[in-house]
Motif scaffolding. Structure first.
Motif, PDB file in Angstrom:
ATOM      1  N   ALA A 134       0.830  -1.209   0.000  1.00 27.43           N
ATOM      2  CA  ALA A 134       0.000   0.000   0.000  1.00 27.43           C
ATOM      3  C   ALA A 134       0.859   1.252   0.000  1.00 27.43           C
ATOM      4  O   ALA A 134       0.476   2.299  -0.540  1.00 27.43           O
ATOM      5  CB  ALA A 134      -0.931  -0.008   1.210  1.00 27.43           C
ATOM      6  N   ALA A 135       2.061   1.145   0.606  1.00 32.45           N
ATOM      7  CA  ALA A 135       2.971   2.290   0.661  1.00 32.45           C
ATOM      8  C   ALA A 135       3.852   2.394  -0.578  1.00 32.45           C
ATOM      9  O   ALA A 135       4.661   3.321  -0.692  1.00 32.45           O
ATOM     10  CB  ALA A 135       3.854   2.199   1.907  1.00 32.45           C
ATOM     11  N   GLY A 136       3.722   1.434  -1.491  1.00 37.40           N
ATOM     12  CA  GLY A 136       4.531   1.469  -2.705  1.00 37.40           C
ATOM     13  C   GLY A 136       5.939   0.944  -2.525  1.00 37.40           C
ATOM     14  O   GLY A 136       6.767   1.062  -3.428  1.00 37.40           O
ATOM     15  N   ARG A 137       6.229   0.326  -1.364  1.00 36.41           N
ATOM     16  CA  ARG A 137       7.582  -0.192  -1.095  1.00 36.41           C
ATOM     17  C   ARG A 137       7.602  -1.680  -1.486  1.00 36.41           C
ATOM     18  O   ARG A 137       7.622  -2.567  -0.640  1.00 36.41           O
ATOM     19  CB  ARG A 137       7.935   0.009   0.364  1.00 36.41           C
ATOM     20  CG  ARG A 137       8.045   1.462   0.770  1.00 36.41           C
ATOM     21  CD  ARG A 137       8.160   1.628   2.274  1.00 36.41           C
ATOM     22  NE  ARG A 137       9.283   0.889   2.813  1.00 36.41           N
ATOM     23  CZ  ARG A 137       9.513   0.735   4.123  1.00 36.41           C
ATOM     24  NH1 ARG A 137       8.670   1.281   5.009  1.00 36.41           N
ATOM     25  NH2 ARG A 137      10.547   0.032   4.560  1.00 36.41           N
ATOM     26  N   HIS A 138       7.634  -1.900  -2.776  1.00 38.01           N
ATOM     27  CA  HIS A 138       7.435  -3.259  -3.267  1.00 38.01           C
ATOM     28  C   HIS A 138       8.645  -4.161  -3.074  1.00 38.01           C
ATOM     29  O   HIS A 138       8.498  -5.378  -2.919  1.00 38.01           O
ATOM     30  CB  HIS A 138       7.025  -3.213  -4.734  1.00 38.01           C
ATOM     31  CG  HIS A 138       5.693  -2.571  -4.930  1.00 38.01           C
ATOM     32  ND1 HIS A 138       4.525  -3.152  -4.527  1.00 38.01           N
ATOM     33  CD2 HIS A 138       5.346  -1.360  -5.458  1.00 38.01           C
ATOM     34  CE1 HIS A 138       3.505  -2.361  -4.809  1.00 38.01           C
ATOM     35  NE2 HIS A 138       3.980  -1.267  -5.368  1.00 38.01           N
ATOM     36  N   LEU A 139       9.834  -3.610  -3.062  1.00 40.67           N
ATOM     37  CA  LEU A 139      11.014  -4.440  -2.822  1.00 40.67           C
ATOM     38  C   LEU A 139      10.982  -4.997  -1.401  1.00 40.67           C
ATOM     39  O   LEU A 139      11.185  -6.204  -1.180  1.00 40.67           O
ATOM     40  CB  LEU A 139      12.290  -3.633  -3.054  1.00 40.67           C
ATOM     41  CG  LEU A 139      13.609  -4.415  -2.925  1.00 40.67           C
ATOM     42  CD1 LEU A 139      13.621  -5.584  -3.912  1.00 40.67           C
ATOM     43  CD2 LEU A 139      14.802  -3.506  -3.171  1.00 40.67           C
ATOM     44  N   ASP A 140      10.716  -4.129  -0.429  1.00 40.26           N
ATOM     45  CA  ASP A 140      10.623  -4.574   0.961  1.00 40.26           C
ATOM     46  C   ASP A 140       9.427  -5.517   1.150  1.00 40.26           C
ATOM     47  O   ASP A 140       9.498  -6.487   1.909  1.00 40.26           O
ATOM     48  CB  ASP A 140      10.484  -3.373   1.904  1.00 40.26           C
ATOM     49  CG  ASP A 140      11.741  -2.506   1.932  1.00 40.26           C
ATOM     50  OD1 ASP A 140      12.822  -3.045   1.635  1.00 40.26           O
ATOM     51  OD2 ASP A 140      11.630  -1.306   2.228  1.00 40.26           O
ATOM     52  N   GLY A 141       8.341  -5.223   0.463  1.00 38.21           N
ATOM     53  CA  GLY A 141       7.159  -6.076   0.562  1.00 38.21           C
ATOM     54  C   GLY A 141       7.422  -7.470   0.021  1.00 38.21           C
ATOM     55  O   GLY A 141       6.941  -8.465   0.573  1.00 38.21           O
ATOM     56  N   ALA A 142       8.196  -7.549  -1.062  1.00 35.55           N
ATOM     57  CA  ALA A 142       8.532  -8.856  -1.629  1.00 35.55           C
ATOM     58  C   ALA A 142       9.405  -9.654  -0.671  1.00 35.55           C
ATOM     59  O   ALA A 142       9.234 -10.864  -0.514  1.00 35.55           O
ATOM     60  CB  ALA A 142       9.243  -8.672  -2.971  1.00 35.55           C
TER      61      ALA A 142
END
Length: 554
Positions: free
Chosen positions: A35-43
């Motif tokens: 939701a925050a757009g932090r897709h690398l950390d989310g992955a």
């Protein structure tokens, strides 16, 4: 530019609280990071959850659902599709329609971005169907939005706009400000693409442009009111593009500068570079080709655009056209060659990526088919084993249990009776003068008589009883939870049924009777002794004249 969203999902609890808490924390973090757009950390969070020992299937599916979305945003389309297909496999098997819709949406975008529009459409349609089937209006909204994007990419701008309008109408009922912004902004983008398609086909694009202009102004106002700088920057880039198409150069320049300021302050470097390209397009549209050329040359010299081949293609295309228009053919040829090289490279990369995606899709499907085949083979083996077991424990003529089944089932009945202090009675049943039946009417009629007797036994047998063909014309009927006097009444009814049966339909002139020896199980009595007493009682019934019951002495 289109906007996107990750939607959360409830998960089922597991029996290991500590492990499951760790996994749930990682999955929740993955969603928040999305939701925050932090897709690398989310992955990373989703991959940690997936690698945690003890993760249950529903959590694996959720982790792969999140990985599919994160990898899509990071441009790793192979990983996105692979994880999406695995998540979809679970959600389809479990009947989770909401998760199916979300994963289909992600796969639709992944295939759209790589030019595989037919595959994208094959996911956009079921995304909408699953959303409507599960009754989630929010899921239906996102499915409509994705379907609009897919149709736009397929060149069907009319259908893309139509679906975008449906999504916008639905968003107005949701009370979700983010969904409302996405609907307005994406429909504006669809209107812009429709207008460009109309212009290429020598049709009047003014209506589509005016609708897009109104929508982009609304999107900018909504994002500004929310203080959402990223959304506002996206909406402003769309607004600038539409203003350029409408030849509103002054306002286009003003909005582009505002957009660039927002992008610079908030660190949206990619958007800032794209705005610079839009400013150059404004100058070019005003007829200042030399200034526009200088601005675009400066952009091409900026190392930050090396990772944006699409922007490079746009710039070389524009420079080729402007140099050609000015008669500078050497410069035009230079940019044409650059344009050709970039286009060829991109086409080759896209083709390779498409091939790999299709290979990955086939591999996942093949693995699923192999698993299904293995399950089917296991099921066939199980059924075959049951059939063999049934054959081994069933009399082939009467389809009653045989002696082997008696050896297996009778001890269980006796154990249950003793545990529950319930009485058991055994009735040995034998046809009277059965040899005469075979001799006079033949063995085929004799077999029919035995089969008919089996049906009579089934009719009087309860779930707690056991009826067995022990050999020849002899049967055993074990009455569960039955006192001796009750067993006598049941056997009386059986004898009457056999005596009164219309045996003439089996063979003209045929009559049959049976004799019964009945014994109640005594405390601590062995099976062999109990059945021997019933057998002795049976012979007593034969010696007393047949067609009667004799009870054994204790």
């Amino acid at each position: 530019m289109n906007s996107n969203q990750a939607v959360s999902e409830r998960r089922k609890p597991s029996q290991d609280p500590m492990t499951q808490t760790t996994i749930e924390v990682l999955l929740d973090a993955s969603e928040r990071l999305s939701a925050a757009g932090r897709h690398l950390d989310g992955a990373v969070a989703a991959e940690k959850a997936l690698a945690t020992p003890g993760i249950i299937p529903v959590q694996q599916a959720h982790a792969r659902e999140m990985l599919a979305l994160h990898r899509l945003r990071l441009g790793d389309y192979q990983a996105s599709v692979q994880n999406g297909l695995l998540a979809l496999e679970y959600s389809t098997a479990s009947g989770d329609l909401l998760q199916q819709s979300k994963v289909h949406c992600t796969l639709a975008l992944a295939y759209t971005d790589t030019g595989l529009t037919e595959q994208a459409l094959s996911h956009a349609v079921p995304a909408l169907e699953a959303a409507r089937a599960c009754g989630s209006q929010l899921a239906e909204f996102w499915a409509l939005t994705r379907a609009s994007t897919v149709h736009g990419a397929m060149g069907d701008s009319v259908r893309g706009v139509e679906l975008g309008r449906q999504a916008l109408a639905l968003s107005r009922t949701l009370g979700d400000t983010e969904a409302r912004f996405v609907a307005v902004n994406n429909l504006a983008d669809s209107c812009l693409e429709a207008a460009r398609a109309q212009r290429e086909n020598d049709c009047d694009p003014s209506q589509a442009l005016q609708e897009g202009l109104a929508l982009t102004r609304e999107a900018v106002a909504m994002a500004h009111a929310r203080g959402h700088s990223f959304f506002e920057t996206i909406a402003l880039t769309n607004l600038v593009s539409i203003l350029i198409e409408l030849n509103e150069h002054d306002e286009a320049r003003e909005k582009a500068r505002r957009c660039k300021d927002l992008a610079r302050v908030n660190g949206f470097r990619t958007l800032e570079v794209n705005v610079d390209a839009q400013l150059a397009e404004v100058v070019r549209a005003e007829g200042n080709l030399d200034e526009a050329t200088a601005m675009m040359d400066a952009q091409l010299a900026d190392p930050s655009i090396d990772e944006d081949p699409q922007l490079q293609i746009r710039l070389h295309q524009a420079l080729y056209e402007m140099h050609k228009q000015r008669g500078r053919f050497a410069e035009a040829l230079h940019h044409f060659e650059k344009l050709h090289g970039l286009t060829l490279k991109r086409t080759t990369q896209t083709a390779g990526l498409q091939s790999q995606l299709l290979i990955n899709t086939l591999e996942v499907e093949q693995a699923r088919h192999e698993a299904e085949r293995s399950q089917l083979e296991t099921e066939v083996q199980r059924v075959r084993a049951e059939e063999l077991d049934d054959q081994a424990h069933t009399d082939p003529l009467t389809r009653l249990p045989n002696r082997r089944a008696l050896d297996r089932e009778l001890p269980l009945l006796m154990d249950r009776a003793r545990d529950l202090s319930q009485p058991l009675c055994a009735a040995m049943i034998d046809f009277d003068n059965f040899k005469l039946v075979n001799d006079e009417y033949g063995h085929a009629i004799g077999d029919l008589v035995l089969s008919t007797m089996a049906e009579m036994l089934r009719a009087v047998t309860r779930e707690s009883d056991l009826a067995v063909r022990v050999g020849g014309e002899e049967f055993l009927l074990v009455f569960g939870n039955t006192e001796l006097d009750q067993a006598v009444l049941a056997c009386d009814r059986l004898l009457a049924s056999v005596r009164d049966y219309t045996w003439g339909v089996v063979a003209v002139g045929l009559t049959c009777t049976v004799s019964v020896g009945l014994a109640a199980l005594q405390p601590a009595e062995r099976v062999s002794h109990w059945l021997e007493r019933a057998d002795v009682a049976l012979y007593g019934a034969k010696h007393r004249g047949r067609d009667q019951i004799v009870t054994a002495d204790a």
